[in-house]
Design a protein around this motif. Structure first.
Motif, short mmCIF file in Angstrom:
data_model
loop_
_atom_site.label_atom_id
_atom_site.label_comp_id
_atom_site.label_asym_id
_atom_site.label_seq_id
_atom_site.Cartn_x
_atom_site.Cartn_y
_atom_site.Cartn_z
N PHE A 25 40.12 41.28 34.01
CA PHE A 25 41.31 40.71 34.74
C PHE A 25 40.93 39.22 35.01
CE2 PHE A 25 43.23 39.42 38.83
CZ PHE A 25 44.37 39.74 38.43
N HIS A 54 36.14 50.58 36.01
CA HIS A 54 36.66 49.44 37.03
C HIS A 54 36.01 48.15 36.69
CE1 HIS A 54 37.74 49.17 41.51
NE2 HIS A 54 38.26 48.20 40.81
N CYS A 55 34.62 48.15 36.41
CA CYS A 55 33.90 47.10 36.09
C CYS A 55 34.66 46.23 34.96
CB CYS A 55 32.23 47.23 35.83
SG CYS A 55 31.55 47.74 37.28
N SER A 92 38.12 44.67 35.95
CA SER A 92 37.81 43.84 36.77
C SER A 92 37.69 42.47 36.17
CB SER A 92 36.79 44.14 37.81
OG SER A 92 37.28 45.09 38.77
N TRP A 93 36.53 42.45 35.48
CA TRP A 93 36.42 41.17 34.66
C TRP A 93 37.14 40.86 33.59
CZ3 TRP A 93 30.19 41.10 34.46
CH2 TRP A 93 29.57 40.76 35.77
N TYR A 108 42.03 44.67 47.70
CA TYR A 108 41.04 45.96 47.12
C TYR A 108 41.77 46.93 47.27
CZ TYR A 108 37.63 49.32 46.79
OH TYR A 108 36.68 50.42 46.29
N TYR A 155 33.64 42.63 42.27
CA TYR A 155 33.33 44.20 42.18
C TYR A 155 32.29 44.67 41.24
CZ TYR A 155 34.52 49.22 41.96
OH TYR A 155 34.39 50.55 41.98
N THR A 168 31.68 50.51 46.69
CA THR A 168 31.02 51.00 45.51
C THR A 168 30.09 51.68 45.49
OG1 THR A 168 29.71 48.74 45.66
CG2 THR A 168 31.86 48.65 44.57
N ASP A 190 37.99 39.23 44.46
CA ASP A 190 37.46 40.69 44.69
C ASP A 190 37.19 41.28 43.30
OD1 ASP A 190 37.42 43.27 46.37
OD2 ASP A 190 39.02 43.82 44.80
N ASN A 191 37.93 40.81 42.36
CA ASN A 191 37.68 41.50 40.97
C ASN A 191 36.38 41.05 40.30
OD1 ASN A 191 39.87 43.31 40.12
ND2 ASN A 191 41.06 41.77 40.83
N CYS A 222 40.89 39.91 50.79
CA CYS A 222 40.16 40.53 49.55
C CYS A 222 40.31 41.98 50.05
CB CYS A 222 38.62 39.95 49.60
SG CYS A 222 38.56 38.40 48.80
#
Length: 521
Positions: free
Chosen positions: A349, A342-343, A346-347, A229, A442, A320, A438-439, A225
């Motif tokens: 993805f 990034h949030c 990430s979600w 990252y 995050y 973070t 990880d995603n 992870c």
């Protein structure tokens, strides 16, 4: 013959599959495909920059430069050139002692840089296990090395790492032209300091030079992870020149910038600074100063063999949390933009994989139960979407594999004496799992950091207010025993006795070369 009646589970699965075929759901899934492809293209570009440097070094070796891993021109190793190299002070803020520290420190102090070089190991107190380990290491090199251990004491207005760095700056040699900050988990190549210094000499406009780690996972999901990252950021450091990114593990700067507090580098760090790299990157951006990352500045970063998932989570929390610190209003806006994007990404993805799982499960149930063609039509669309995601994921993983392969090759080229790294140790199924884990985590970590405004870093709890450290809590007893990545012991056991290497003898020979009066009879 009428189709069989659906049970509750099948009805839920087919209903979810139909929902995942709605226009909004299809948009989310296509967006996920683009994220995969953008990452694949970014890693392909980074791989091109790193491989170009390998080709250049190989060509130099073919034309007679057997020391291409040290310098581009073998004439640079002539004594007449070496004696004019600037003095560099290397400052290493230490905390704890772990399984890879001795190897990392030895790679740093056995640098084959030909100019005057001093090493300042800065610890919080003599009770730190790093103090005893470094003392024993330096005892073995005492005749050929300009190095000392500095006890910095406790920080009161900034993070302990920044405090140690600034105390090191106060103690550095008055003639030092450049200062190099290194984390104790950085494993340098023999020519790394020289390569950074050459670039600073070529272009005095450079404000900071930096590099980036190549994580070597230890086998646990947590270590993969961390590898995952770091990988998206690696493309920002593999530019071969100008970058907007900065890694606090390796930063070379002009020493006079600290002596004169240029752009407020000292005061900004001292006044509630939590993250050294984020603070300095904000200063560079505010004053339009240049940050560069040479293509050879990639460093092996072995992760602890017992790196647990909980230690990965604590590391992610610290990463973070840096977005909660800021120096100016503009810096705050940029951090909020990074936080939000990034949030979202990430979600964005992870969501297509969740939907693909529903599509596949629904298609399997529909196939085995023999449901109507209308239901099968939805599952066919779902399988088509899942197939597209599979193709994009394969391209992404291949690109990640290729960049890692090239960086492993580059590290082996730059450190010919060191044990050779191998791509065979990487488990790509765990890499894929780490992509999802990880995603997914995050945004959760980022939101927790935002609402808590406090973090535990190596047993010290820092509280932020208006982007700066406002309060520091230290446990009355002992805090956590180990750090997150290197598994460094924060209390207790002393370091082991180090052994010398070929680099030691080479660095000693260079020291004799630089100072002939000291050794000549």
């Amino acid at each position: 013959m009428s189709p069989p009646v659906m049970d509750t589970l099948d009805a839920i699965l087919l209903g979810a599959s139909k929902a995942c075929c709605s226009p909004l759901a299809i948009f989310i899934q296509i967006q996920g495909y683009f994220i995969c492809l953008i990452l694949a293209l970014g890693w392909a570009g980074a791989a091109y920059v790193r491989s170009r440097e390998i080709r250049r070094m190989a060509e130099r070796m073919r034309t007679g430069n057997s020391f291409a891993f040290l310098c581009s021109d073998i004439n640079e190793l002539e004594h007449s050139n070496q004696i004019h190299l600037p003095r560099v002070s290397v400052i290493m803020p230490l905390k704890g002692f772990g399984e890879h520290n001795l190897h990392n420190w030895r790679s740093q102090i056995t640098s084959l840089y030909g100019g005057p070089l001093e090493f300042l190991f800065v610890v919080e107190s003599p009770e730190d296990p790093a103090y005893h380990a470094v003392s024993r290491l330096l005892a073995d090199y005492k005749d050929d090395l300009e190095a000392k251990i500095i006890v910095a004491g406790l920080s009161t207005t900034c993070s302990q790492k920044i405090h140690n760095q600034l105390v090191g700056v106060e103690k550095m040699h008055k003639d030092s032209k450049y200062v190099l900050f290194l984390d104790d988990d950085v494993r340098l190549h023999p020519g790394s300091i020289g390569a950074l210094t050459v670039e600073m000499e070529k272009n005095p406009e450079i404000f900071i030079q930096t590099g980036y780690p190549l994580d070597l996972p230890s086998g646990s999901l947590g270590s993969y992870c961390i590898y995952e990252y770091h990988m998206p950021c690696s493309m920002g450091f593999a530019t071969g020149g100008r970058t907007f990114f900065l890694w606090g593990g390796c930063m070379m700067m002009h020493a006079d910038d600290f002596r004169t507090n240029k752009h407020g580098v000292v005061s900004e760090l001292l006044d509630g600074g939590y993250s050294d790299d984020m603070t300095l990157a904000a200063i560079a951006g505010a004053h339009k100063r240049l940050i560069t990352s040479p293509p050879v500045a990639v460093f092996p970063h072995p992760l602890a063999s017992d790196l647990s998932f909980s230690r990965y989570w604590n590391y992610l929390r610290k990463q973070t949390f840096v977005l909660e610190s800021y120096t100016t209003k503009v810096n705050w806006i940029m951090n909020r933009a990074l936080f939000s994007s990034h949030c979202y990404l990430s979600w964005g993805f992870v969501a297509p994989y969740f939907m693909a799982g529903i599509h596949v499960a629904a298609a399997l149930r529909c196939y085995y139960k023999g449901y109507s063609s209308e239901d099968a039509a939805f599952t066919s669309t779902g399988l088509l979407l899942a197939s597209c995601l599979t193709i994009c994921t394969t391209l992404e993983l291949l690109s990640m594999w290729n960049l890692t392969r090239i960086e492993v090759h580059l590290c082996n080229f730059l450190s010919p004496e060191a044990p050779q790294l191998s791509l065979a140790t990487y488990n790509w199924f765990l890499v894929f799992c780490a992509l999802l884990v990880d995603n997914f985590l995050y945004p959760i970590s980022a939101m927790r950091s935002h609402f808590s405004q406090s973090i535990n870093w190596s047993g010290i709890r820092y509280h932020l207010k208006n982007g700066k450290i406002s309060k520091i809590d230290r446990p009355k007893g002992k805090g956590p025993k180990f750090t997150d990545l290197g598994g460094k012991r924060l209390y207790g056991k002393k370091g082991m006795q180090p052994t010398a290497s070929l680099l030691y003898s080479l660095s000693r020979n260079l020291a004799q070369w630089r100072q002939p009066k000291k050794y000549d009879v």
